[in-house]
Motif scaffolding. Structure first.
Motif, mmCIF file in Angstrom:
data_model
loop_
_atom_site.group_PDB
_atom_site.id
_atom_site.type_symbol
_atom_site.label_atom_id
_atom_site.label_comp_id
_atom_site.label_asym_id
_atom_site.label_seq_id
_atom_site.Cartn_x
_atom_site.Cartn_y
_atom_site.Cartn_z
ATOM 1 N N ARG A 18 0.882 -1.338 0.238
ATOM 2 C CA ARG A 18 -0.026 -0.042 0.014
ATOM 3 C C ARG A 18 0.728 1.206 -0.039
ATOM 4 O O ARG A 18 0.298 2.183 -0.855
ATOM 5 C CB ARG A 18 -1.047 -0.025 1.193
ATOM 6 N N SER A 19 2.073 1.329 0.793
ATOM 7 C CA SER A 19 2.887 2.452 0.832
ATOM 8 C C SER A 19 4.121 2.079 1.566
ATOM 9 O O SER A 19 4.263 0.665 2.274
ATOM 10 C CB SER A 19 1.917 3.322 1.865
ATOM 11 N N ASP A 20 5.012 2.801 1.438
ATOM 12 C CA ASP A 20 6.348 2.674 1.934
ATOM 13 C C ASP A 20 6.394 3.266 3.310
ATOM 14 O O ASP A 20 7.346 2.964 3.967
ATOM 15 C CB ASP A 20 7.530 3.315 1.060
ATOM 16 N N GLY A 77 5.763 14.005 7.931
ATOM 17 C CA GLY A 77 5.844 14.849 6.720
ATOM 18 C C GLY A 77 5.003 15.908 6.770
ATOM 19 O O GLY A 77 5.228 16.971 6.350
ATOM 20 N N THR A 78 3.739 15.430 7.132
ATOM 21 C CA THR A 78 2.785 16.813 7.019
ATOM 22 C C THR A 78 2.905 17.828 8.164
ATOM 23 O O THR A 78 2.843 18.942 7.700
ATOM 24 C CB THR A 78 1.308 16.202 7.772
ATOM 25 N N MET A 79 3.389 17.542 9.247
ATOM 26 C CA MET A 79 4.057 18.785 10.065
ATOM 27 C C MET A 79 5.018 19.488 9.570
ATOM 28 O O MET A 79 5.162 20.728 9.714
ATOM 29 C CB MET A 79 4.170 18.253 11.673
ATOM 30 N N VAL A 112 10.374 22.592 -0.953
ATOM 31 C CA VAL A 112 10.274 21.217 -1.679
ATOM 32 C C VAL A 112 9.793 20.423 -0.675
ATOM 33 O O VAL A 112 10.347 20.180 0.417
ATOM 34 C CB VAL A 112 11.521 21.006 -2.290
ATOM 35 N N ASP A 113 8.497 19.814 -0.943
ATOM 36 C CA ASP A 113 8.158 18.447 -0.173
ATOM 37 C C ASP A 113 8.814 17.195 -0.557
ATOM 38 O O ASP A 113 8.555 16.804 -1.824
ATOM 39 C CB ASP A 113 6.560 18.412 -0.405
ATOM 40 N N GLY A 114 10.070 17.167 -0.264
ATOM 41 C CA GLY A 114 10.945 15.970 -0.550
ATOM 42 C C GLY A 114 10.596 14.736 0.138
ATOM 43 O O GLY A 114 11.825 14.040 0.772
HETATM 44 N N1 TLP Z 1 2.058 10.094 1.878
HETATM 45 C C1 TLP Z 1 1.243 8.960 2.294
HETATM 46 C C2 TLP Z 1 -0.248 8.953 2.167
HETATM 47 O O1 TLP Z 1 -0.455 10.364 3.029
HETATM 48 C C3 TLP Z 1 -0.865 9.454 0.776
HETATM 49 C C4 TLP Z 1 1.675 7.946 1.124
HETATM 50 O O2 TLP Z 1 1.276 6.567 1.591
HETATM 51 O O3 TLP Z 1 2.076 7.981 0.146
HETATM 52 N N2 TLP Z 1 4.309 14.301 1.295
HETATM 53 C C5 TLP Z 1 4.272 13.332 0.635
HETATM 54 C C6 TLP Z 1 4.668 13.660 -0.879
HETATM 55 C C7 TLP Z 1 3.664 12.232 1.115
HETATM 56 O O4 TLP Z 1 3.411 11.243 0.062
HETATM 57 C C8 TLP Z 1 3.360 12.014 2.274
HETATM 58 C C9 TLP Z 1 2.605 10.905 2.637
HETATM 59 C C10 TLP Z 1 3.431 13.058 3.083
HETATM 60 C C11 TLP Z 1 4.171 14.453 2.494
HETATM 61 C C12 TLP Z 1 3.128 13.060 4.477
HETATM 62 O O5 TLP Z 1 3.581 12.437 5.437
HETATM 63 P P1 TLP Z 1 3.440 12.024 6.810
HETATM 64 O O6 TLP Z 1 2.351 10.756 6.488
HETATM 65 O O7 TLP Z 1 4.514 11.630 7.441
HETATM 66 O O8 TLP Z 1 2.465 13.003 7.244
#
Ligand code: TLP
Length: 346
Positions: A7-9, A60-62, A170-172
């Motif tokens: 589903r996801s990394d 990543g969100t924060m 950059v959202d890296g």
């Molecule tokens: N992405 C998650 C889901 O939220 C979709 C995933 O499974 O791919 N930037 C990018 C480009 C991301 O893909 C994600 C998480 C975030 C930020 C947010 O990171 P977290 O989950 O640590 O808040």
């Protein structure tokens, strides 16, 4: 049954070395700046991205939220892609908590935003308009199938931003995947950004954590915002310790994930009723599609789940599989076998 979770990394579990590092880490109160392990991780992240300073955040969100709120005040505008994670999946936090106005531009299939469209979105100085402050890029671009933005493209956005007095964030989250796919040092990408956020808890397999990297002054501002958001984390060396292992040991192996994603995509391309654009599979993400009239998307996900293979549905007919630490080539073959069986071909 072994579960193959694609589903996801984000589902990666910490390595044994991370567990050990977490239990051995020297700790202190990070809100006082006294956690030696968090300080070490922040110094390492700054060094790796070629920035003067860095700040650990829980997610990543924060990281994106704190960075954007550091760049922008209430009523300011940020230009970002309509497929960007910040716009689509961060609960509108930049507006809710920062009063920041998102101005979206179409992401092209290759993850870029057209330079002329960015230029046209920059507001002139007029009382009717919000003030444009910031351009956000995402590298790799998740919803554009894990596409990689090149250093040349990032340089041209940075140049446009500089000409208009704007900053670039950059959202890296997966910028190390981008660097590995391009075969370049991550600094060739980060040099074109005023701030970059990257995640430890995705392909790098740490359990928690992201970093914001930027100038000393910028990080001091972001530290204050992190505190306001409730992200001051006291003895966070416990998680920083795993992050150090992630940065020191887990970056180069991302290449294996890319090879596995390719193997998966090539297998899917052979399955009748499924389609995948092989040219778009350049990092660890495989987006694929279901032809009409066979199964519903829900049925596909459920039947794969019954066979121990997890994937993410995106709308009715689109799906995402992500390769990561813990997924071996044999797992890819097992997943493909399950997909063939569910599609009625084996
Ligand atoms: N992405 C998650 C889901 O939220 C979709 C995933 O499974 O791919 N930037 C990018 C480009 C991301 O893909 C994600 C998480 C975030 C930020 C947010 O990171 P977290 O989950 O640590 O808040």
């Amino acid at each position: 049954m072994r579960i193959i979770d694609l589903r996801s990394d984000t589902v990666t579990l910490p390595t044994p070395e991370m567990h050990q590092a977490m239990s051995d880490a020297p700790l202190g109160d990070d809100v006082f700046g006294e956690d030696p392990t968090a300080n070490r991780l922040e110094a390492l992240a700054a060094e790796r991205t070629g920035k003067p300073a860095a700040l650990l955040t829980p997610s990543g969100t924060m990281a994106n939220l704190a960075a954007i709120l550091t760049h922008c005040g209430r009523g300011d505008e940020v230009i970002l892609g309509d497929q960007s994670h910040t716009f689509r999946y961060e609960a509108g936090g930049i507006s809710a908590f920062g009063g920041v106005h998102p101005h979206t531009i179409k992401n092209q299939p290759d993850g870029t935003m057209a330079l002329d469209e960015i230029a046209a979105a920059i507001r002139p100085d007029d009382v009717h308009f919000p003030r444009t402050r910031l351009i956000c890029l995402e590298n790799t671009q998740n919803r554009c199938r894990g596409a990689v933005l090149t250093p040349e493209y990032m340089a041209s956005v940075a140049d446009l931003a500089a000409r208009h007095g704007l900053a670039v964030h950059v959202d890296g989250a997966r910028i190390f995947n981008a660097a590995v796919a391009l075969g370049c040092d991550v600094r060739q990408l980060t040099q074109h950004a005023d701030s970059v956020a990257f995640c430890l808890s995705k392909g790098l397999a740490a359990p928690v954590g992201s970093l914001i990297c930027g100038s000393q002054e910028f990080i001091a501002g972001a530290r204050r915002i992190r505190k306001a958001l409730g992200g001051g984390m006291r003895q966070c060396g416990v998680i920083a310790a795993a992050g150090i292992v992630a940065l020191e040991r887990m970056v180069d192996r991302l290449a294996d994930d890319h090879v596995n994603a390719r193997r998966l995509a090539e297998g899917i391309a052979q399955i009748e009723g499924l389609s995948v654009d092989l040219d778009t599979v350049v990092t660890n993400m495989v987006y694929f599609y279901l032809e009409a009239g066979r199964l519903t998307g829900d049925q596909l996900v459920r039947r794969l789940d019954e066979k121990g293979v997890k994937c993410l549905a995106l709308g009715a007919v689109g799906f995402r599989m992500v390769t990561h630490y813990g997924i071996e080539p044999a797992d890819i073959d097992t997943a493909l076998q399950a997909m063939r069986a569910v599609m009625g071909g084996a």
